[in-house]
Design a protein around this motif. Structure first.
Motif, PDB file in Angstrom:
ATOM      1  N   CYS A 294       0.649  -0.996  -0.168  1.00 24.46           N
ATOM      2  CA  CYS A 294      -0.157   0.091  -0.013  1.00 24.46           C
ATOM      3  C   CYS A 294       1.038   0.727   0.167  1.00 24.46           C
ATOM      4  CB  CYS A 294      -0.701  -0.043   1.221  1.00 24.46           C
ATOM      5  SG  CYS A 294      -1.842  -1.662   1.496  1.00 24.46           S
ATOM      6  N   GLY A 295       0.630   2.623  -0.195  1.00 24.70           N
ATOM      7  CA  GLY A 295       1.044   3.620  -0.324  1.00 24.70           C
ATOM      8  C   GLY A 295       2.482   3.951  -1.196  1.00 24.70           C
ATOM      9  N   THR A 296       2.895   3.787   0.099  1.00 30.77           N
ATOM     10  CA  THR A 296       4.949   4.322  -0.514  1.00 30.77           C
ATOM     11  C   THR A 296       4.984   2.668  -1.079  1.00 30.77           C
ATOM     12  OG1 THR A 296       4.987   6.385   1.179  1.00 30.77           O
ATOM     13  CG2 THR A 296       6.782   5.304   0.014  1.00 30.77           C
ATOM     14  N   SER A 297       4.737   1.819  -0.269  1.00 30.10           N
ATOM     15  CA  SER A 297       5.641   0.715  -0.572  1.00 30.10           C
ATOM     16  C   SER A 297       5.214   0.708  -1.725  1.00 30.10           C
ATOM     17  CB  SER A 297       5.291  -0.035   0.460  1.00 30.10           C
ATOM     18  OG  SER A 297       5.273   0.405   1.675  1.00 30.10           O
ATOM     19  N   THR A 340       6.003  -4.016   3.674  1.00 33.51           N
ATOM     20  CA  THR A 340       5.211  -2.853   4.279  1.00 33.51           C
ATOM     21  C   THR A 340       6.704  -2.566   5.261  1.00 33.51           C
ATOM     22  OG1 THR A 340       4.287  -3.201   5.883  1.00 33.51           O
ATOM     23  CG2 THR A 340       4.446  -4.825   5.217  1.00 33.51           C
ATOM     24  N   GLN A 341       6.749  -1.090   4.826  1.00 33.95           N
ATOM     25  CA  GLN A 341       7.508  -0.635   5.930  1.00 33.95           C
ATOM     26  C   GLN A 341       7.278  -1.036   7.722  1.00 33.95           C
ATOM     27  OE1 GLN A 341       8.626   1.661   8.514  1.00 33.95           O
ATOM     28  NE2 GLN A 341       6.914   2.166   8.786  1.00 33.95           N
ATOM     29  N   SER A 342       6.054  -1.394   7.676  1.00 27.84           N
ATOM     30  CA  SER A 342       5.865  -1.009   9.002  1.00 27.84           C
ATOM     31  C   SER A 342       5.517  -2.756   9.769  1.00 27.84           C
ATOM     32  CB  SER A 342       4.593  -0.214   9.877  1.00 27.84           C
ATOM     33  OG  SER A 342       3.209  -0.665   8.626  1.00 27.84           O
ATOM     34  N   GLY A 343       4.974  -3.274   8.625  1.00 31.90           N
ATOM     35  CA  GLY A 343       4.727  -4.731   8.421  1.00 31.90           C
ATOM     36  C   GLY A 343       3.629  -5.090   9.639  1.00 31.90           C
ATOM     37  N   THR A 345       0.220  -3.180   8.284  1.00 34.53           N
ATOM     38  CA  THR A 345      -0.458  -2.929   7.175  1.00 34.53           C
ATOM     39  C   THR A 345      -1.984  -4.134   6.945  1.00 34.53           C
ATOM     40  OG1 THR A 345       1.155  -1.226   6.517  1.00 34.53           O
ATOM     41  CG2 THR A 345      -1.136  -1.437   5.290  1.00 34.53           C
ATOM     42  N   VAL A 391       4.983  10.671   9.449  1.00 32.50           N
ATOM     43  CA  VAL A 391       3.521  10.322   8.882  1.00 32.50           C
ATOM     44  C   VAL A 391       4.204   9.451   7.432  1.00 32.50           C
ATOM     45  CG1 VAL A 391       1.224   9.841   7.889  1.00 32.50           C
ATOM     46  CG2 VAL A 391       2.196  10.444  11.013  1.00 32.50           C
ATOM     47  N   VAL A 392       4.826   9.901   6.676  1.00 33.25           N
ATOM     48  CA  VAL A 392       4.874   9.544   5.564  1.00 33.25           C
ATOM     49  C   VAL A 392       6.395   9.741   5.652  1.00 33.25           C
ATOM     50  CG1 VAL A 392       3.721  12.188   3.997  1.00 33.25           C
ATOM     51  CG2 VAL A 392       6.153  12.490   4.829  1.00 33.25           C
ATOM     52  N   ALA A 393       6.310   8.502   4.441  1.00 30.13           N
ATOM     53  CA  ALA A 393       7.089   7.979   4.447  1.00 30.13           C
ATOM     54  C   ALA A 393       8.438   8.268   3.246  1.00 30.13           C
ATOM     55  CB  ALA A 393       6.809   6.241   3.973  1.00 30.13           C
ATOM     56  N   GLU A 482      -0.319  14.434   0.362  1.00 29.62           N
ATOM     57  CA  GLU A 482      -0.486  13.754   2.139  1.00 29.62           C
ATOM     58  C   GLU A 482       0.550  14.796   2.940  1.00 29.62           C
ATOM     59  OE1 GLU A 482       1.586   9.123   2.822  1.00 29.62           O
ATOM     60  OE2 GLU A 482       2.818  10.816   1.852  1.00 29.62           O
ATOM     61  N   ALA A 595      -2.402   8.170   8.997  1.00 28.96           N
ATOM     62  CA  ALA A 595      -1.546   7.570  10.254  1.00 28.96           C
ATOM     63  C   ALA A 595      -0.133   7.241   9.599  1.00 28.96           C
ATOM     64  CB  ALA A 595      -2.309   6.781  10.963  1.00 28.96           C
ATOM     65  N   LYS A 596      -0.158   6.957  10.691  1.00 32.45           N
ATOM     66  CA  LYS A 596       1.776   6.125   9.973  1.00 32.45           C
ATOM     67  C   LYS A 596       1.577   4.641   9.986  1.00 32.45           C
ATOM     68  CE  LYS A 596       6.434   5.630  10.215  1.00 32.45           C
ATOM     69  NZ  LYS A 596       6.416   6.563   7.957  1.00 32.45           N
ATOM     70  N   VAL A 598      -1.318   1.531   8.950  1.00 36.07           N
ATOM     71  CA  VAL A 598      -2.895   1.131   9.268  1.00 36.07           C
ATOM     72  C   VAL A 598      -3.141  -0.032   9.955  1.00 36.07           C
ATOM     73  CG1 VAL A 598      -5.345   1.901   7.490  1.00 36.07           C
ATOM     74  CG2 VAL A 598      -3.206   3.643   7.481  1.00 36.07           C
TER      75      VAL A 598
HETATM   76  C1  G6P Z   1       0.104   4.388   5.327  1.00 35.84           C
HETATM   77  C2  G6P Z   1       1.142   5.581   5.933  1.00 35.84           C
HETATM   78  C3  G6P Z   1       1.656   5.832   4.470  1.00 35.84           C
HETATM   79  C4  G6P Z   1       2.735   4.233   4.085  1.00 35.84           C
HETATM   80  C5  G6P Z   1       1.531   3.249   3.794  1.00 35.84           C
HETATM   81  C6  G6P Z   1       2.187   2.066   3.918  1.00 35.84           C
HETATM   82  O1  G6P Z   1      -0.923   4.998   4.668  1.00 35.84           O
HETATM   83  O2  G6P Z   1       0.614   6.978   5.973  1.00 35.84           O
HETATM   84  O3  G6P Z   1       3.351   6.125   4.357  1.00 35.84           O
HETATM   85  O4  G6P Z   1       3.296   4.075   2.915  1.00 35.84           O
HETATM   86  O5  G6P Z   1       0.499   3.270   5.215  1.00 35.84           O
HETATM   87  O6  G6P Z   1       2.909   1.566   4.884  1.00 35.84           O
HETATM   88  P1  G6P Z   1       2.816  -0.122   5.455  1.00 35.84           P
HETATM   89  O7  G6P Z   1       4.234   0.098   6.547  1.00 35.84           O
HETATM   90  O8  G6P Z   1       2.420  -1.234   5.097  1.00 35.84           O
HETATM   91  O9  G6P Z   1       4.669   0.653   4.359  1.00 35.84           O
END
Ligand code: G6P
Length: 601
Positions: A294-297, A340-343, A345, A391-393, A482, A595-596, A598
């Protein structure tokens, strides 16, 4: 990225170290611990946030007037009590806190095991106290034992070291990871960053690469690890407030993290070649390969798709996680790589679970060791960007792209679409990129600020490119949306004539990203197309391109391969989003409604 801190003086060390650690938590927050030295090491550590650990263990309740503290952002070994720092060697002689990555720790571990050393953690760090302990057992002085041990380490480190039999000294060393020494009145400190010790002293010495410092409560000796020559450095008087200090002197985390991209790329490229080989082998065994994100990833995944197709002649599909269930079919023989940066999502976790239920193999690329996605995955890979607070990657995008480029090179090498020597050459060039990104940051900051002045009040910005430039403008548009809240739309330049051209009027802002490659002349054609409708065009291109005559505003970047261009070209777009946001009086670190991580579908 982790936070380390150390103290030697006459006050109780543990409460002071705990207080300092709380201010370093932005550097990592999956585990924490403290060691103090009396006639033995006294250790308290665990996984979790500092406040949680403290309420369970009462971290400040440790005796002694000298000690070390650590707040962890896992790189080797998931967050757990046994992997938390400090680490003490098998014989209880040496305690260490470490920030950085030791690349050759497995070889060292094997050697030490043969010599009777035992290991309790999965970390790379644990080899350090054991190696120092080994040299102490060979009757070397503490300083020489540390020096010999560090000369064997490949990778990066900032270290705080205590030796049980020498409670009057604290040893610190650095290579490529930040470390400062704080000078108090009859007391000394070390820390990864200034905020940790700001309430105690404002007199600071920034350690250089290859420095070894020996701290006594009333004296300090700094030597070069290689030449063993002594250096005298004058302390600087820090004028920062606490808030400024946490952000390393930057006004916001967003800009700090944009500037941390060279380090994020460097650490990601140097880590875990085994992860890359395992993933490349899995790709080559698979009948079908999806990347979900999702998103940046998702934008990083698109760069990966281009790179795999171009270099390795390998076809992949990139799917937005929330669309996977409706639009894709998985079965045995399918591999799904979740990026996924956060792992954490929820949409990405859901896509993976759906694929898994149909028999697919799961791989992941995440910046957070031990995150939920790692528990769903057969092959786990990591970016090493350190914690991203904004929040923005930004820096995690750079790290993901670096990883995927490296994956494409490895896949191409295994598939023999490129020779081993071509692969080596590409890797050499890729490893040079952190330096080039540093140059881009330096050279584009000023022109981008000026551009932000021009764009701050526009209602729409269109971004166009072709090929691998397309995911880059998608990511640029996302950054602009964003945090600036300006409507920003990215599209492949060839698609303009199929609709969006109708929206281009006199004065409409269009950013044209023109990296090197076959598509350059067609891109210039598209620039002419929007100019003919009166657009105000900003061109991003390399020094060699004769683009200046076609655009109204030019931002020049260093020459690079088309394949590597996303890492360079995204930087001015991130800076533009940041500076425009600040000029509009908005907070780039906390965009509205976003949100950072989601964790709901
Ligand atoms: C949210 C964040 C984005 C991020 C996206 C995917 O929308 O605001 O910055 O790119 O989630 O997050 P992830 O942790 O899965 O890469």
């Amino acid at each position: 990225m982790c936070g380390i801190v150390g103290y030697i003086g006459s006050r109780p060390a543990a409460p002071l170290l705990l207080d300092a650690l709380k201010r370093l938590e932005y550097r990592g927050y999956d585990s924490a611990g403290i060691v103090t030295l009396t006639d033995k090491f006294n250790v308290k550590k665990d996984s979790g946030k500092i406040a949680e650990i403290d309420s369970r263990l009462d971290l400040a309740d440790l005796p002694g007037t000298c000690g070390l503290g650590h707040t962890r952002w896992a790189t080797h070994g998931k967050p757990s009590q046994r992997n938390a720092h400090p680490h003490v060697d098998s014989f209880g002689r040496v305690a260490v806190v470490h920030n950085g990555i030791i690349e050759n720790y497995l070889e060292i571990k094997q050697e030490l095991k043969k010599r009777g050393f035992t290991f309790r953690s999965d970390t790379d760090t644990e080899v350090i106290p054991n190696l120092i302990s080994f040299y102490l057992s060979r009757k070397l002085s503490p300083e020489q034992a540390v020096r010999r041990a560090l000369s064997q380490l490949e990778g990066s480190f900032a270290l705080g070291i205590l030796i049980r039999d020498n409670p009057d000294k604290l040893i610190a060393a650095r290579k490529e990871s930040p470390l400062i020494v704080g000078l108090g009145k009859n007391e000394m400190f070390i820390a990864s960053d200034i905020p940790a010790i700001l309430p105690y002293t404002k007199r600071v010495i920034v350690m250089h690469d290859e420095d070894l410092a020996v701290l006594f409560s009333r004296a300090l000796i700094i030597r070069n690890l290689k030449s063993w020559r002594r250096t005298v450095r004058k302390p600087t008087l820090v004028k920062w407030t606490l808030e400024m200090a946490e952000k390393g002197g930057y006004p916001h985390f967003t800009i700090k993290e944009i500037y941390e991209q060279p380090a994020a790329i460097r650490e990601t490229l140097r880590s875990s070649p085994a992860e890359i080989s395992r993933l490349a082998a899995l790709l080559l065994r698979s009948k079908r390969f999806y990347m979900v994100a999702c998103g940046t990833s998702y934008h990083a995944a698109l760069v990966g798709k281009y790179a795999l197709a171009k270099l390795a002649d390998y076809q992949s599909e990139v799917v937005i996680s929330s669309e996977f269930q409706e639009s894709c079919r998985a079965s045995a023989g399918t591999t799904v790589l979740a990026i996924t940066q956060s792992g954490e999502t929820a949409d990405t976790l859901k896509a993976v679970r759906v694929a898994k239920a149909s028999g697919a193999k799961i791989a992941c690329l995440t910046n957070v060791i031990g995150s939920s996605i790692t528990r769903e995955s057969d092959v786990v890979c990591h970016t090493h960007a350190g914690p991203e607070i904004s929040v923005v990657a930004t820096k995690t995008f750079a790290a993901q792209v670096a990883f995927l480029l490296r994956l494409a090179i490895e896949t191409a090498r295994c598939k023999r679409t490129i020779t081993s020597s071509q692969a080596r050459q590409l890797m050499v060039e890729l490893q040079e990129l952190p330096k080039v990104v540093e140059r881009v940051l330096r050279s584009t900051e000023r022109p981008v600020r000026e551009l932000a002045q021009k764009l701050k009040d526009v209602e729409h910005i269109y971004l166009i490119s072709r090929g691998i430039g397309y995911p880059t403008v998608l990511e640029g548009a996302l950054k602009l949306k964003e945090i600036t809240y300006i409507h920003s739309e990215a599209l492949p330049a060839g698609e303009l004539k199929h609709g969006t051209l109708a929206l281009i009027e006199p004065g409409t802002a269009v950013i044209a990203l023109i990296p090197p490659g076959d598509a350059r002349s067609r891109m210039i054609g598209n620039v002419e197309e929007v100019k003919a409708r009166g657009a105000w065009v900003i061109g991003l291109t390399d020094a060699d391109a004769d683009v200046g005559a076609h655009v109204d505003w030019l931002i020049t970047l260093p020459r690079t391969r088309e394949l590597f261009s996303p890492l360079l070209y995204i930087t001015p777009l991130q800076l533009l989003a940041y500076h425009t946001t600040v000029l509009r009086g908005q907070d780039p670190d906390r965009p509205r409604s976003l949100a950072k991580s989601v964790t709901v579908e």
